[in-house]
Scaffold this motif. Structure first.
Motif, PDB file in Angstrom:
ATOM      1  N   PHE B 235      34.610  27.893   2.910  1.00 31.13           N
ATOM      2  CA  PHE B 235      34.817  26.554   3.474  1.00 31.13           C
ATOM      3  C   PHE B 235      34.047  25.534   2.659  1.00 31.13           C
ATOM      4  O   PHE B 235      33.012  25.854   2.061  1.00 31.13           O
ATOM      5  N   ARG B 236      34.575  24.258   2.650  1.00 30.41           N
ATOM      6  CA  ARG B 236      33.812  23.240   1.940  1.00 30.41           C
ATOM      7  C   ARG B 236      32.835  22.545   2.879  1.00 30.41           C
ATOM      8  O   ARG B 236      31.855  21.972   2.428  1.00 30.41           O
ATOM      9  N   ALA B 237      33.114  22.574   4.208  1.00 33.22           N
ATOM     10  CA  ALA B 237      32.223  21.880   5.149  1.00 33.22           C
ATOM     11  C   ALA B 237      32.316  22.516   6.537  1.00 33.22           C
ATOM     12  O   ALA B 237      33.192  23.344   6.786  1.00 33.22           O
ATOM     13  N   ASN B 238      31.422  22.133   7.390  1.00 36.25           N
ATOM     14  CA  ASN B 238      31.419  22.564   8.795  1.00 36.25           C
ATOM     15  C   ASN B 238      31.430  24.091   8.947  1.00 36.25           C
ATOM     16  O   ASN B 238      32.031  24.616   9.872  1.00 36.25           O
ATOM     17  N   THR B 239      30.756  24.756   8.066  1.00 31.24           N
ATOM     18  CA  THR B 239      30.800  26.209   8.061  1.00 31.24           C
ATOM     19  C   THR B 239      30.300  26.799   9.377  1.00 31.24           C
ATOM     20  O   THR B 239      30.883  27.751   9.898  1.00 31.24           O
ATOM     21  N   ASP B 240      29.223  26.202   9.937  1.00 31.70           N
ATOM     22  CA  ASP B 240      28.661  26.753  11.169  1.00 31.70           C
ATOM     23  C   ASP B 240      29.669  26.699  12.304  1.00 31.70           C
ATOM     24  O   ASP B 240      29.782  27.637  13.102  1.00 31.70           O
ATOM     25  N   LYS B 273      48.229  35.043  10.491  1.00 37.59           N
ATOM     26  CA  LYS B 273      48.762  33.765  10.965  1.00 37.59           C
ATOM     27  C   LYS B 273      47.964  33.202  12.146  1.00 37.59           C
ATOM     28  O   LYS B 273      47.542  32.045  12.095  1.00 37.59           O
ATOM     29  N   PRO B 274      47.731  33.988  13.220  1.00 38.54           N
ATOM     30  CA  PRO B 274      46.890  33.472  14.309  1.00 38.54           C
ATOM     31  C   PRO B 274      45.523  32.994  13.821  1.00 38.54           C
ATOM     32  O   PRO B 274      45.004  31.978  14.299  1.00 38.54           O
ATOM     33  N   LEU B 275      44.985  33.702  12.839  1.00 34.66           N
ATOM     34  CA  LEU B 275      43.683  33.310  12.292  1.00 34.66           C
ATOM     35  C   LEU B 275      43.776  31.937  11.656  1.00 34.66           C
ATOM     36  O   LEU B 275      42.962  31.044  11.924  1.00 34.66           O
ATOM     37  N   MET B 276      44.806  31.742  10.837  1.00 37.09           N
ATOM     38  CA  MET B 276      44.959  30.469  10.155  1.00 37.09           C
ATOM     39  C   MET B 276      45.222  29.347  11.156  1.00 37.09           C
ATOM     40  O   MET B 276      44.718  28.239  10.990  1.00 37.09           O
ATOM     41  N   ASP B 277      45.994  29.649  12.191  1.00 35.43           N
ATOM     42  CA  ASP B 277      46.258  28.645  13.227  1.00 35.43           C
ATOM     43  C   ASP B 277      44.965  28.203  13.885  1.00 35.43           C
ATOM     44  O   ASP B 277      44.763  27.026  14.178  1.00 35.43           O
ATOM     45  N   ALA B 278      44.059  29.175  14.116  1.00 34.51           N
ATOM     46  CA  ALA B 278      42.826  28.870  14.820  1.00 34.51           C
ATOM     47  C   ALA B 278      41.883  28.001  13.993  1.00 34.51           C
ATOM     48  O   ALA B 278      41.199  27.125  14.533  1.00 34.51           O
ATOM     49  N   ILE B 279      41.825  28.221  12.683  1.00 34.00           N
ATOM     50  CA  ILE B 279      40.848  27.465  11.887  1.00 34.00           C
ATOM     51  C   ILE B 279      41.464  26.278  11.149  1.00 34.00           C
ATOM     52  O   ILE B 279      40.744  25.434  10.634  1.00 34.00           O
ATOM     53  N   GLY B 280      42.784  26.197  11.135  1.00 31.92           N
ATOM     54  CA  GLY B 280      43.418  25.090  10.428  1.00 31.92           C
ATOM     55  C   GLY B 280      43.185  25.202   8.938  1.00 31.92           C
ATOM     56  O   GLY B 280      42.597  26.163   8.452  1.00 31.92           O
ATOM     57  N   SER B 281      43.618  24.201   8.193  1.00 30.67           N
ATOM     58  CA  SER B 281      43.479  24.317   6.745  1.00 30.67           C
ATOM     59  C   SER B 281      42.639  23.187   6.165  1.00 30.67           C
ATOM     60  O   SER B 281      42.428  23.114   4.967  1.00 30.67           O
ATOM     61  N   ALA B 282      42.133  22.309   7.041  1.00 29.85           N
ATOM     62  CA  ALA B 282      41.453  21.111   6.555  1.00 29.85           C
ATOM     63  C   ALA B 282      40.257  21.402   5.663  1.00 29.85           C
ATOM     64  O   ALA B 282      40.111  20.804   4.594  1.00 29.85           O
ATOM     65  N   ASP B 283      39.380  22.333   6.080  1.00 29.29           N
ATOM     66  CA  ASP B 283      38.136  22.537   5.328  1.00 29.29           C
ATOM     67  C   ASP B 283      38.132  23.792   4.458  1.00 29.29           C
ATOM     68  O   ASP B 283      37.108  24.139   3.896  1.00 29.29           O
ATOM     69  N   ILE B 284      39.278  24.461   4.368  1.00 25.38           N
ATOM     70  CA  ILE B 284      39.294  25.698   3.577  1.00 25.38           C
ATOM     71  C   ILE B 284      39.291  25.394   2.085  1.00 25.38           C
ATOM     72  O   ILE B 284      40.091  24.593   1.600  1.00 25.38           O
TER      73      ILE B 284
END
Ligand SMILES: Nc1ncnc2c1ncn2[C@@H]1O[C@H](COP(=O)(O)OP(=O)(O)O)[C@@H](O)[C@H]1O
Ligand SMILES: [Mg+2]
Lengths: 251, 308
Positions: B235-240, B273-284
């Motif tokens: 992640f680039r940000a908000n890792t915690d 897919k459920p994993l990606m849905d949960a974390i979104g793609s904004a900060d990856i």
């Protein structure tokens, strides 16, 4: 038949040939020292033994001693070295030769070393002493040297096959082989033994080798008792060596 | 295809220890077969049985149709053996070592002279052929042992850890050489180097405690045994905050964090897919799938404990 044995023997002789000179030098030094110390050094103190000058009395024994010790040593150490150190026995065993080829090749190698070194000492004693033997005596004498070397080569092969630690081979040499050789009357006549033990001493194969060899060389007689004991011992020890090697190596 | 080697429920017991435990398998002619296992798995014991150096406690094996129990000489005529430890004759020169071997195979001089010249050339020891092996480097000695095993052109070649203890250059040279023998003969090798098995072997059996645990090509083994799907996620940000989200997801089997990078394993691809849905793609910043390795398969099958 036994082409493999011949190949292995050929290998051992090729290696021996490379260092023959230094080997012979080393092997001649010891009996020659004994000869000078006892035969010449004690000349004034020891009268004739059974009518034979003492230095002549000990000469045949020194030759036999060299031959049989060399046969034992070569067989024991070479078998141990090829089995435990170089593991060349394992290489021999994945080739299309039999276990008999290997053990027979090694026994004959030990025998050959004994014969060659014994002859070298005989040559030197011949050169440095005035004693001369008729050729017939010498041929009878060869019978004893040959069978004696065979017996000791087989014993050496057994030791090199069953003993894993080198120091134990050294111990067998010191505790069994050397006493057997020295007590068989190289330096004294068998008549020095008390009459009660003499019959037993005469039955020990090493007595047959040394006493038989001396009688052969000095008198030209082939003592039947000794020659039979020796031939039987050679046959038995050969069979035993082959059998033990076969058993041990197959695991 | 023809069977070159048929192992029929071989067992070897060393006073109480079952070094090989009713092992059966067949090896096809002309292939390179790899036996993979940790120290003490029973590889050397099996090779010693197959090369007639040792009798099995029970069972039998056929090498090109010849029984190792009853037709030892016939077996030894057609096999070449490179043992785990070099057993060169140090009192003979390199060339003499090969000649002695040829003679034990009853080859004639005009037959073995050109063959030995050719082999010495191939392994690059022509210039040193009259030297004694203890003046050679480890790699040169090993190549000489391999050459010796080939003098009589065997039909089945056994190599017990052929490259153990060699530097990378010598190892690769030996691999190339073994590759060049492919399809000329059947090759049975043992190793505990994964790259070696992957690079050379048409088929791999992983063994431990005297038994076969897995059998197949390197790819098959990885597909079958590297169950878990390992992903790396950065992640680039908000890792915690994302760590909290990830920890709450039931489909994640394991999770490790190192700075901004997570390593996680999923039971199957469907959970991605459920994993990606949960974390979104904004900060990856990065997500990647880790290839399963043969080593992973090996460790999974044979455990992490150090042997011997
Ligand atoms: N001659 C032997 N006597 C007793 N045990 C042995 C002998 N050779 C090997 N072993 C034992 O058998 C097991 C298998 O050994 P080995 O075949 O050498 O394994 P690997 O080659 O896979 O490392 C090990 O536990 C080893 O200690
Ligand atoms: Mg091993």
């Amino acid at each position: 038949m036994f082409r493999g044995a011949f190949t292995i023997w050929g290998r051992d002789m090729r290696v021996l040939r490379r260092s023959l000179f230094s080997e012979l030098l080393a092997v001649i030094a010891y009996p020659l020292t004994l000869y000078l110390a006892f035969g010449v050094g004690l000349k004034g103190y020891i009268a004739d033994v059974d009518g034979i000058p003492y230095s002549l009395f000990i000469a045949p024994g020194l030759i036999s001693m060299t031959a049989v010790s060399a046969a034992f040593e070569e067989s024991a150490w070479s078998m141990w070295f090829h089995r435990r150190v170089q593991r060349t026995i394992e290489e021999y065993r994945v080739n299309p030769i039999s276990v008999y080829d290997i053990v027979i090749g090694k026994i004959v190698s030990g025998f050959s070393q004994g014969a060659i070194k014994g002859m070298a000492v005989a040559g030197v004693i011949f050169l440095v002493t005035p004693f001369r033997f008729p050729l017939e005596h010498f041929l009878v004498y060869l019978y004893f040297i040959a069978f004696g070397s065979m017996v000791f080569s087989c014993c050496g092969t057994v030791c090199g096959t069953v003993i894993d630690k080198p120091e134990n081979i050294g111990r067998v040499q010191g505790v069994v082989i050397v006493p057997l050789i020295f007590l068989s009357g190289i330096f004294f006549p068998l008549s020095s033994y008390p009459g009660s033990v003499l019959p037993f001493v005469r039955m020990i194969p090493t007595t047959a080798i040394f006493e038989g060899a001396r009688l052969a060389l000095l008198r030209g007689v082939m003592e039947p008792e000794y020659s039979i004991i020796l031939a039987v011992t050679a046959a038995v020890s050969f069979g035993l060596a082959v059998w033990i090697f076969n058993r041990k190596i197959e695991e | 295809m023809r069977t070159a080697l048929s192992i029929q429920s071989i067992t070897k017991v060393y006073d109480g220890l079952r070094a090989v435990d009713s092992l059966s398998m067949e090896v096809r002619a002309g292939t390179i077969f790899g036996l993979l296992g940790p120290n003490g798995a029973g590889k050397t014991t099996l090779i010693k049985i197959l090369t007639t150096l040792m009798r099995p406690t029970s069972g039998d094996a056929l090498v090109e149709g010849h029984s190792v129990l009853t037709e030892g000489t016939a077996v030894r005529r057609i096999i070449g053996v490179v043992p785990q430890e070099n057993n060169l004759d140090r009192y003979l020169t390199a060339r003499e070592n090969l000649v002695l071997h040829a003679r034990m195979h009853r080859m004639r001089r005009r037959e073995f002279t050109p063959r030995i010249d050719e082999l010495l050339e191939l392994i690059g020891l022509s210039g040193r052929q009259h030297d004694f092996p203890d003046t050679f480097s480890g790699g040169m000695q090993r190549r000489l042992v391999v050459a010796r095993s080939l003098v009589h052109t065997p039909r089945v070649l056994f190599l017990d850890e052929p490259t153990a203890g060699l530097d990378p250059q010598s190892r690769r040279a030996l691999w190339e050489y073994i590759q060049s023998l492919r399809s000329k003969m059947t090759i049975f090798l043992t190793t505990h180097y994964m790259e070696e098995a992957e690079e050379l072997c048409d088929r791999i059996v992983i063994m431990d405690h005297g038994a076969s645990l897995a059998d197949g090509t390197a790819t098959e083994l990885k597909d079958a045994f590297a169950h878990s799907h390992l992903y790396e996620l950065e992640f680039r940000a908000n890792t915690d905050r994302y760590e909290g989200v990830l920890r709450s997801l039931p489909c994640i089997e394991s999770l490790e964090r190192k700075g901004n990078v997570f390593r996680l394993s999923l039971p199957a691809e469907e959970h991605l897919k459920p994993l990606m849905d949960a974390i979104g793609s904004a900060d990856i910043k990065r997500i990647c799938l880790e290839e399963p390795s043969l080593e992973e398969v090996f460790i999974q099958l044979t455990g992490r404990k150090v042997r011997e």
